[in-house]
Write an enzyme that holds these catalytic residues in place. Structure first.
Site, PDB file in Angstrom:
ATOM      1  N   ALA A 131       4.105   5.422  -2.276  1.00 38.07           N
ATOM      2  CA  ALA A 131       5.403   6.406  -2.167  1.00 38.07           C
ATOM      3  C   ALA A 131       6.304   6.274  -3.071  1.00 38.07           C
ATOM      4  O   ALA A 131       6.948   7.042  -3.881  1.00 38.07           O
ATOM      5  CB  ALA A 131       5.755   6.380  -0.975  1.00 38.07           C
ATOM      6  N   MET A 191       0.870  -1.289   0.061  1.00 42.06           N
ATOM      7  CA  MET A 191      -0.010  -0.039  -0.237  1.00 42.06           C
ATOM      8  C   MET A 191       0.729   1.293  -0.143  1.00 42.06           C
ATOM      9  O   MET A 191       1.255   1.743  -0.933  1.00 42.06           O
ATOM     10  CB  MET A 191      -0.952  -0.072   1.157  1.00 42.06           C
ATOM     11  CG  MET A 191      -1.858  -1.448   1.284  1.00 42.06           C
ATOM     12  SD  MET A 191      -3.149  -1.077  -0.015  1.00 42.06           S
ATOM     13  CE  MET A 191      -4.210   0.472   0.547  1.00 42.06           C
ATOM     14  N   CYS A 192       1.126   1.740   1.158  1.00 40.50           N
ATOM     15  CA  CYS A 192       1.827   3.056   1.322  1.00 40.50           C
ATOM     16  C   CYS A 192       3.410   2.948   0.687  1.00 40.50           C
ATOM     17  O   CYS A 192       3.801   4.059   0.251  1.00 40.50           O
ATOM     18  CB  CYS A 192       1.927   3.470   2.708  1.00 40.50           C
ATOM     19  SG  CYS A 192       0.076   3.634   3.328  1.00 40.50           S
ATOM     20  N   ILE A 193       4.083   2.071   1.022  1.00 41.00           N
ATOM     21  CA  ILE A 193       5.439   1.786   0.165  1.00 41.00           C
ATOM     22  C   ILE A 193       5.196   1.898  -1.358  1.00 41.00           C
ATOM     23  O   ILE A 193       5.936   2.680  -1.961  1.00 41.00           O
ATOM     24  CB  ILE A 193       6.120   0.697   0.768  1.00 41.00           C
ATOM     25  CG1 ILE A 193       6.256   0.743   2.390  1.00 41.00           C
ATOM     26  CG2 ILE A 193       7.461   0.471  -0.014  1.00 41.00           C
ATOM     27  CD1 ILE A 193       7.003   1.961   2.889  1.00 41.00           C
TER      28      ILE A 193
END
Length: 189
Positions: free
Chosen positions: A123, A118-120
């Site tokens: 980003a 998700m966030c990795i």
């Protein structure tokens, strides 16, 4: 010298044992993150912490005002290190992350944290799309098992698939040891 930033994404208590959404292997990932953080501080790199707060009604993890939303002690921000608050998966969406990177003249980003899928992933892709040379330290990231159409996908496979996708077109994906071995020797006064 290129200005580099370490961006630590969502290493927050809810993702660890006893939290509301524990991941697979977060302790090993945050230990590597802490090693990278110590090296970045010694080197004088910009260090930016990203902290997710869930604002959705009925949210059960990363809820503002709870212990679970707090940044893990192993990578706690030092005085003066920016903490970027986010409310979406992508750390660049509606945050001060890009402005903070620009303010520090950053050209290269090293990413560690949670969750890999998700966030990795978000980003890493966004950083590359914005033109930053991007490195993701795969063993300083963690995720969890997922389910899709009745099948459970083990965290190791979720993680590997996402690291492979990032490595294909968005980021240099390497181990913490390789990253640290490439660090220039610091002179001792």
């Amino acid at each position: 010298m290129t200005q580099r930033a370490l961006v630590i994404v969502d290493f927050q208590n809810d993702y660890f044992p006893g939290g509301n959404l524990p991941l697979v292997g977060p302790d090993a990932a945050v230990a590597n993150g802490a090693r990278v953080l110590a090296a970045a501080r010694r080197r004088g790199d910009t260090v930016i912490h990203v902290q997710h707060q869930s604002l959705a009604p009925g949210a059960t993890y990363l809820v503002p005002g709870t212990h679970g939303v707090e940044i893990h002690d192993a990578v706690r921000p030092a005085e003066g290190e920016p903490v970027v608050m986010k409310h979406f998966v992508n750390a660049f969406r509606d945050t001060e992350l890009k402005a903070t990177l620009e303010e520090h003249g950053v050209e290269e980003i090293v990413i560690v944290g949670a969750m890999s899928h998700m966030c990795i992933a978000a980003a890493g892709r966004a950083a590359s799309d914005f033109g930053y040379r991007t490195t993701v330290l795969h063993d300083a990231c963690a995720t969890r098992d997922l389910e899709f159409e009745g099948s459970v996908i083990p965290a190791a496979e979720v993680h590997a698939a996402n690291m492979a996708a990032l490595a294909l077109a968005y980021a240099r994906v390497i181990a913490t040891a390789e990253h640290l071995a490439a660090e220039p020797a610091l002179s001792v006064a």
